[in-house]
Design an enzyme around this catalytic site. Structure first.
Site, PDB file in Angstrom:
ATOM      1  N   LYS A 122       0.850  -1.204   0.000  1.00  8.59           N
ATOM      2  CA  LYS A 122       0.000   0.000   0.000  1.00  8.59           C
ATOM      3  C   LYS A 122       0.882   1.249   0.000  1.00  8.59           C
ATOM      4  CE  LYS A 122      -0.358  -0.064   5.051  1.00  8.59           C
ATOM      5  NZ  LYS A 122      -1.202  -0.454   6.194  1.00  8.59           N
TER       6      LYS A 122
ATOM      7  N   TYR B 290      14.177  31.013   5.213  1.00  4.96           N
ATOM      8  CA  TYR B 290      13.013  31.711   5.760  1.00  4.96           C
ATOM      9  C   TYR B 290      13.104  31.779   7.278  1.00  4.96           C
ATOM     10  CZ  TYR B 290      10.815  30.740   1.209  1.00  4.96           C
ATOM     11  OH  TYR B 290      10.523  30.665  -0.123  1.00  4.96           O
TER      12      TYR B 290
HETATM   13  C1  LIG Z   1      -0.633  -1.529   6.881  1.00 11.04           C
HETATM   14  C2  LIG Z   1      -1.299  -2.796   7.195  1.00 11.04           C
HETATM   15  C3  LIG Z   1      -0.560  -3.971   7.361  1.00 11.04           C
HETATM   16  C4  LIG Z   1       0.956  -3.982   7.442  1.00 11.04           C
HETATM   17  O1  LIG Z   1       1.346  -3.339   8.636  1.00 11.04           O
HETATM   18  P1  LIG Z   1       2.880  -3.294   9.080  1.00 11.04           P
HETATM   19  O2  LIG Z   1       2.852  -2.744  10.467  1.00 11.04           O
HETATM   20  O3  LIG Z   1       3.560  -2.361   8.133  1.00 11.04           O
HETATM   21  O4  LIG Z   1       3.388  -4.657   8.982  1.00 11.04           O
HETATM   22  C5  LIG Z   1      -1.262  -5.154   7.513  1.00 11.04           C
HETATM   23  N1  LIG Z   1      -2.606  -5.179   7.532  1.00 11.04           N
HETATM   24  C6  LIG Z   1      -3.354  -4.061   7.400  1.00 11.04           C
HETATM   25  C7  LIG Z   1      -4.829  -4.163   7.428  1.00 11.04           C
HETATM   26  C8  LIG Z   1      -2.735  -2.839   7.243  1.00 11.04           C
HETATM   27  O5  LIG Z   1      -3.475  -1.739   7.137  1.00 11.04           O
END
Ligand SMILES: *Cc1c(COP(=O)(O)O)cnc(C)c1O
EC number: 5.1.1.1
Length: 382
Positions: free
Chosen positions: A40, A274
């Site tokens: 993701k 800045y």
């Molecule tokens: C982001 C996410 C993961 C992975 O989480 P990590 O802490 O990066 O391993 C797994 N399951 C869901 C539903 C998530 O949103």
């Protein structure tokens, strides 16, 4: 400098390290549990299409993203794997779920029904996961009481009767690592298994059960189940500062680098950037870099920020701008325009990690990695 980056600042993505991490994770969880590659947010800023290639080389056949749009990007790049969209996808996009052969996560009958109807129109069947909220409080059927479990079971039974939506399994998500709160992890686990057992007792088949995120992959083999969903550890970072790092050996995949694009000497009393937060206390050598907060270098990092130049550590001078920042090179001998600067990464001697930057600005390494993924060109190395 990389001609193809078209910019004197870039993220360097080390795919050999990603490959190493995947192999370490697979070895840790064993053959009985498969890995779902969590890519993701453009693979936490590393580039989902390229990270998918490395997962594919390692025989990983299921990916997980957060949104329908992220799934479409992968499909358009040719991904044929099963792709789970872990967030909820509103009914409005039911046709797209079917068109792109998404594996949705559902938490209501109406949602599953809309998907089933869209699948029927297009003459196929969609397989999806039922979300159980075991304590994250985000999405999924509430499983905190017998009444709520009863209600959820009744709805899942209705979903099971839909003609073109097949229940592929059950998904839940942890809100803490064991190192942070072992009791809460236990509670989430108990709720999960109570709900799971009820569904099975009602004749609902759950061929793919998945619960473990990175912390659980590291600490908690009792929830490995059919498939684990590691995210952050794929990218070589640990999910919390409390976790025992010796449980999994991983290597950071992303570095952030830039070349000095401008160099000058300023007199004592001269200010940079800045707000004039940097005022030279002596005659100083100031370098300019083409990287700023719009590239993921957080503006609150300005007073603490450091970079690595020619084997030395140099501080950021003044406020980080949107697209540029200045560094104080007075104590670095022999610098010239074009020299490579490490903003995040290691030169073998000095290291600046996403954890260091996160700690300085009061956030987590996840957010730092995602931030650097937004605008900088990516250079892939093996
Ligand atoms: C982001 C996410 C993961 C992975 O989480 P990590 O802490 O990066 O391993 C797994 N399951 C869901 C539903 C998530 O949103």
């Amino acid at each position: 400098m990389y001609k193809e980056a078209v910019r004197a600042a870039w993220t360097e993505i080390n795919l050999s390290n990603a490959d190493y991490n995947i192999k370490q994770i697979k070895q840790k969880i064993g053959d009985k549990t498969k890995v779902i590659g969590v890519i993701k947010a453009d693979a936490y800023g590393h580039g989902a299409v390229k990270i998918a290639e490395v997962l594919r080389e390692n025989d990983i056949k299921t990916f997980a993203v957060a949104t329908l749009q992220e799934c479409i990007v992968l499909r358009e790049a040719g991904a044929m794997e099963e792709i789970i969209v872990m967030g909820l996808t509103p009914e409005l996009y039911a046709e797209e779920i079917v068109k792109y052969n998404v594996t949705p996560v559902v938490a209501s009958y109406d949602n599953a029904k809309a998907i089933s109807e869209a699948a029927e129109h297009q003459g196929i069947e969609i397989r999806g996961l039922i979300a159980a909220d075991t304590g994250m409080g985000r999405i999924g059927y509430m499983t905190d009481s017998d009444e709520n479990i009863d209600k959820a079971v009744e709805e899942v039974k209705k979903i099971a009767e839909l003609t073109n939506f097949e229940i592929m399994g059950l998904i839940s998500h942890f809100s803490m690592s064991e190192a942070e709160d072992a009791e809460y992890v236990k509670l989430q686990e108990e709720r999960y298994f109570r709900f799971r057992d009820r569904l099975l007792a009602e004749g609902i088949k759950l061929p793919l059960e998945t619960f473990a995120n990175s912390p659980a992959v590291m600490e908690n083999s009792s929830v490995y189940l059919d498939a684990a969903r590691p995210g952050i550890v794929l990218y070589g970072y640990y999910p919390s500062t409390e976790i025992d790092k010796s449980l999994l050996d991983i290597k950071p995949v992303m570095s952030v680098k830039a070349n000095i694009v401008y160099l000058k000497e300023v007199p004592e009393g001269y200010s940079c950037s800045y707000g004039r937060k940097f005022i030279a206390e002596r005659k100083s050598v100031i370098g300019t870099l083409s990287i700023g907060y719009a590239d993921g270098l957080p503006r609150p990092y300005s007073p603490y920020g450091k970079v690595i130049v020619n084997g030395h550590i140099a501080p950021i001078a003044g406020n980080i701008c949107m697209d540029q920042c200045m560094i104080d090179l007075t104590d670095v001998p022999g610098v010239k325009v074009g020299d490579e600067v490490i903003i995040m990464g290691s030169d073998g001697k000095n290291t600046i990690s996403a954890d260091d930057i996160a700690q300085a600005v009061g956030t987590i390494n996840y957010e730092i990695l995602c931030g650097f993924g937004q605008r900088l060109p990516k250079v892939y190395v093996r």
